[in-house]
Each structure stands twice: as structure tokens, then as C-alpha cells.
Write a protein that holds these residues in place. Structure first.
Motif, PDB file in Angstrom:
ATOM      1  N   PRO A  67       0.990  -1.056   0.524  1.00 19.76           N
ATOM      2  CA  PRO A  67       0.108   0.144  -0.442  1.00 19.76           C
ATOM      3  C   PRO A  67       0.848   0.802  -0.124  1.00 19.76           C
TER       4      PRO A  67
ATOM      5  N   ARG B  70      -0.090   3.928   0.838  1.00 16.54           N
ATOM      6  CA  ARG B  70       0.447   5.114   2.818  1.00 16.54           C
ATOM      7  C   ARG B  70       1.807   4.414   3.812  1.00 16.54           C
TER       8      ARG B  70
ATOM      9  N   HIS C 243      -3.003  -1.280  -7.826  1.00 12.16           N
ATOM     10  CA  HIS C 243      -3.793   0.074  -7.302  1.00 12.16           C
ATOM     11  C   HIS C 243      -5.018   1.018  -7.840  1.00 12.16           C
TER      12      HIS C 243
ATOM     13  N   ARG D 175      -6.898  -1.703  -5.709  1.00 15.91           N
ATOM     14  CA  ARG D 175      -7.361  -1.374  -3.839  1.00 15.91           C
ATOM     15  C   ARG D 175      -8.797  -0.706  -4.057  1.00 15.91           C
ATOM     16  N   PHE D 176      -8.623   0.099  -5.492  1.00 13.02           N
ATOM     17  CA  PHE D 176      -9.437   1.366  -5.228  1.00 13.02           C
ATOM     18  C   PHE D 176     -10.796   1.070  -5.566  1.00 13.02           C
TER      19      PHE D 176
ATOM     20  N   ARG E  21     -11.880  -1.084  -2.448  1.00  8.97           N
ATOM     21  CA  ARG E  21     -12.396   0.138  -0.575  1.00  8.97           C
ATOM     22  C   ARG E  21     -13.552  -0.335   0.103  1.00  8.97           C
ATOM     23  N   GLU E  22     -14.252   0.020  -0.729  1.00 12.27           N
ATOM     24  CA  GLU E  22     -15.992  -0.841   0.267  1.00 12.27           C
ATOM     25  C   GLU E  22     -15.984  -2.833   0.471  1.00 12.27           C
TER      26      GLU E  22
ATOM     27  N   LYS F 123     -12.698  -4.108   2.031  1.00 11.74           N
ATOM     28  CA  LYS F 123     -11.251  -4.228   2.968  1.00 11.74           C
ATOM     29  C   LYS F 123     -11.221  -5.597   3.279  1.00 11.74           C
TER      30      LYS F 123
ATOM     31  N   LEU G  85     -10.588  -8.044   0.193  1.00  7.82           N
ATOM     32  CA  LEU G  85      -8.621  -7.590  -0.352  1.00  7.82           C
ATOM     33  C   LEU G  85      -7.347  -8.127   0.722  1.00  7.82           C
ATOM     34  N   ASP G  86      -8.156  -7.474   1.653  1.00  3.62           N
ATOM     35  CA  ASP G  86      -6.721  -8.503   2.716  1.00  3.62           C
ATOM     36  C   ASP G  86      -6.528  -9.658   3.389  1.00  3.62           C
TER      37      ASP G  86
END
Length: 326
Positions: free
Chosen positions: A52, A54, A181, A184-185, A188-189, A191, A194-195
Motif C-alpha cells: 500500500p 500509505r 492500485h 485497491r481503489f 475499497r468498500e 476491505k 481484499l486484505d
């Protein structure tokens, strides 16, 4: 560590052997080259998906570590690679290019495994990963200017302009980076999906995709590589010198900056481990008619992974010996 991570060296060596065997079959060797880049793109997509953006801000919380690792990786190491290439590989310009591509791309994956084995500061090592990845993508074309001119001068290739390198970088790095990415976008709802599902799958599957790419590459160039096995011996010496020099340098810098043992381990592994998959992906697309360049990038991890295992054990040994020496 997953089973794949524990057996990475054996898996890669097995992939080389399988590729060489398949390369003896005309049908396999004829079509293998068409699947190399797709497998590498899948591997790089997974790599970018697990990083990520971040994390970028985390690196700047330890300026001493960020500064020392960046200077060593992107100023000192290219100079060392050029010198070693000039001394040992001047008669083999294609190997020189592959050697430089290997050395100027800091690792973005398995160095974390060996940092953990050596009881280093894994979060600190992880924090500089995005910066290392971005800088190597931006600077790789500049690092290749000198050996490319030498390759042209030697008549090994007829033409090779920087636009070709940039097109390769765009294909094998920017495209999977953007797709990762974008994923990921879009998720995003979601998670949890994704994770807990997508990211863990690609984290474990990276070595599988890399191994399939290696199988395909060796299958496509099997007979050529078997006729050039002496190149392995030519590359071993400069690669081992590089590892030795940077290990000593990491010890000196860690001592000078008074790093803790954990931070010193992170510095050692960050400046020693190299990113052969990314360099290989670029080499395959930019130099399709120069298999020796790709050969250097496949030989690299075969030497590097055992060395990283030994370095991690050596660091643990120095840690155990330190109280005794005091």
C-alpha cells in the motif's frame, strides 16, 4: 514463513531444471517465450498489490536509516557495479548489462523474510520498500546508459535507444502498478475480501509466477544456455565480491550511526538483497535478442538466496557473540 518462502531457493533451482528439460522439446521451446512476460506481469501485479502506498510516509520517520540505505543503494552500489563490471565483465558486455540491472535494483520481497530470520527490524525494512521500488524504476534507465553505449560500440547489438528501455519499464512496471492500485481503489468498500483473500493469495503466489516465468525462459533458451554454462563461473566472482563489500559496508555504517542490532540487520539485508524479478521482467521485454542479459538475472538469485541465508545466520552469530566479547 510459508512453505514456499522456506523453499524459495529449491523452487527456483527446480524451475531452472524443468525449463532446461522442456527446452529440449521443439514444441515447448518454440512457444515458451510467449508466456514469460505474462507470468512476470502477474508476479509484479501481486507484488504491487501487497504494498500500500500509505507506507511511503513511514520511511521518513527514521531519517538516518532512510538516508544511509538510499545513499548505499542508489549512489554507492551503481558505482560498485560499474567498477566490478569493468574489471570482470568488460569482454562480455551483455553480461555486464545484466549484472548492472541486477545490482542497481534493491529487493522488494524476500529480503523481508531474511530480515525476520535474523531478528531484524521488519517494520523498518518494510517502510523503505516503496521508496526503493519507485527510485529503481526511475533511475534504472540512467544506470544503463554507459553499458548500453559499450554494447553498441562493441557491435553486439545494432541499435538500442533509451525509449526501448522506457517502453519496457512502462509495460512491466507501470501497467501492473496501475492495475494493482486500481484494484485497491475498486475494492475499497470490500476491505475484508481484499486484505484476507486477494492480497494473501498473491503474496504466496509471487514465487509461483516467478518460477513459471523462469521455466518458460529457460525452455525458450535452453539449448543456448547449455552451450554457455561457463558464463555462470564468470558471474560468480563479481557477484560474491559485491555481497562481501556491501556486508562490510553495512557493518561499518551501522556501527558509525550507532544502529541497534535490529536496525543494523535491516540495513544489511536492504543493501545486499537484489530485485532480480523486476530486472528480469525489464530485460526480457527490452532485450529479447540478448539472452545472456536475462541469464545474468537468473543466475543472480541462484547465488543470492544461499548468500542471504548465510548472511542472516552470520548476523545471528555476531549477536550471540557480542555479550561474550564485551
Amino acid at each position: 514463513m510459508s512453505l514456499f518462502e522456506k523453499l524459495q531457493t529449491l523452487i527456483i533451482m527446480g524451475a531452472v531444471g524443468i525449463g532446461l528439460l522442456l527446452g529440449q522439446l521443439p514444441a515447448a521451446s518454440g512457444y515458451a517465450e510467449y508466456v514469460i512476460v505474462p507470468f512476470l506481469l502477474l508476479m509484479l501485479y501481486g507484488l504491487f498489490l501487497t504494498i500500500p502506498l500509505r507506507q511511503l510516509t513511514q520511511a521518513f520517520k527514521n531519517i538516518r536509516f532512510l538516508g544511509s540505505s538510499t545513499i548505499i543503494n542508489f549512489i554507492w552500489t551503481p558505482l560498485l557495479a560499474w567498477v566490478l563490471g569493468a574489471v570482470f565483465l568488460s569482454d562480455h558486455p551483455a553480461l555486464w548489462i545484466g549484472f548492472i540491472m541486477l545490482m542497481v535494483t534493491p529487493c522488494t520481497d524476500w529480503y523481508l523474510v531474511f530480515t525476520s530470520i535474523a531478528k531484524g527490524n521488519v517494520p523498518l525494512s518494510t517502510s523503505v520498500l516503496p521508496i526503493n521500488l519507485i527510485l529503481q524504476v526511475l533511475l534504472l534507465p540512467l544506470y544503463l546508459l554507459l553499458p548500453l553505449y559499450l554494447l553498441l560500440f562493441a557491435g553486439t547489438i545494432e541499435t538500442m535507444w533509451m525509449t526501448t528501455i522506457m517502453e519496457s519499464v512502462l509495460l512491466v512496471l507501470v501497467v501492473p502498478f496501475t492495475l494493482a492500485h486500481l484494484t485497491r481503489f475498486l475494492l475499497r468498500e470490500k476491505k475484508e475480501a481484499l486484505d484476507q483473500k486477494l492480497v494473501p493469495f498473491f503474496a504466496k503466489a509471487q514465487i509461483m509466477f516467478l518460477s513459471l516465468a523462469i521455466v518458460a525462459m529457460f525452455a525458450s533458451q535452453g539449448s543456448y544456455l547449455l552451450n554457455n554454462l561457463e558464463m555462470i563461473y564468470i558471474l560468480i566472482v563479481p557477484i560474491l565480491i559485491y555481497f562481501t563489500v556491501n556486508y562490510v559496508l553495512g557493518s561499518l555504517v551501522g556501527r558509525m550511526l550507532r544502529f541497534s542490532y535490529e536496525d543494523s540487520v535491516s540495513l544489511h539485508l536492504t543493501i545486499i538483497a537484489r530485485n532480480s524479478p523486476v530486472a528480469l521482467a525489464i530485460a526480457v521485454t527490452a532485450f529479447p535478442d540478448q539472452p545472456l542479459i536475462a541469464l545474468a538475472l537468473v543466475i543472480g538469485p541462484l547465488i543470492e538466496l544461499p548468500v542471504l541465508a548465510m548472511v542472516s545466520q552470520l548476523l545471528l552469530f555476531t549477536r550471540r557473540m557480542k555479550p561474550t566479547s564485551a
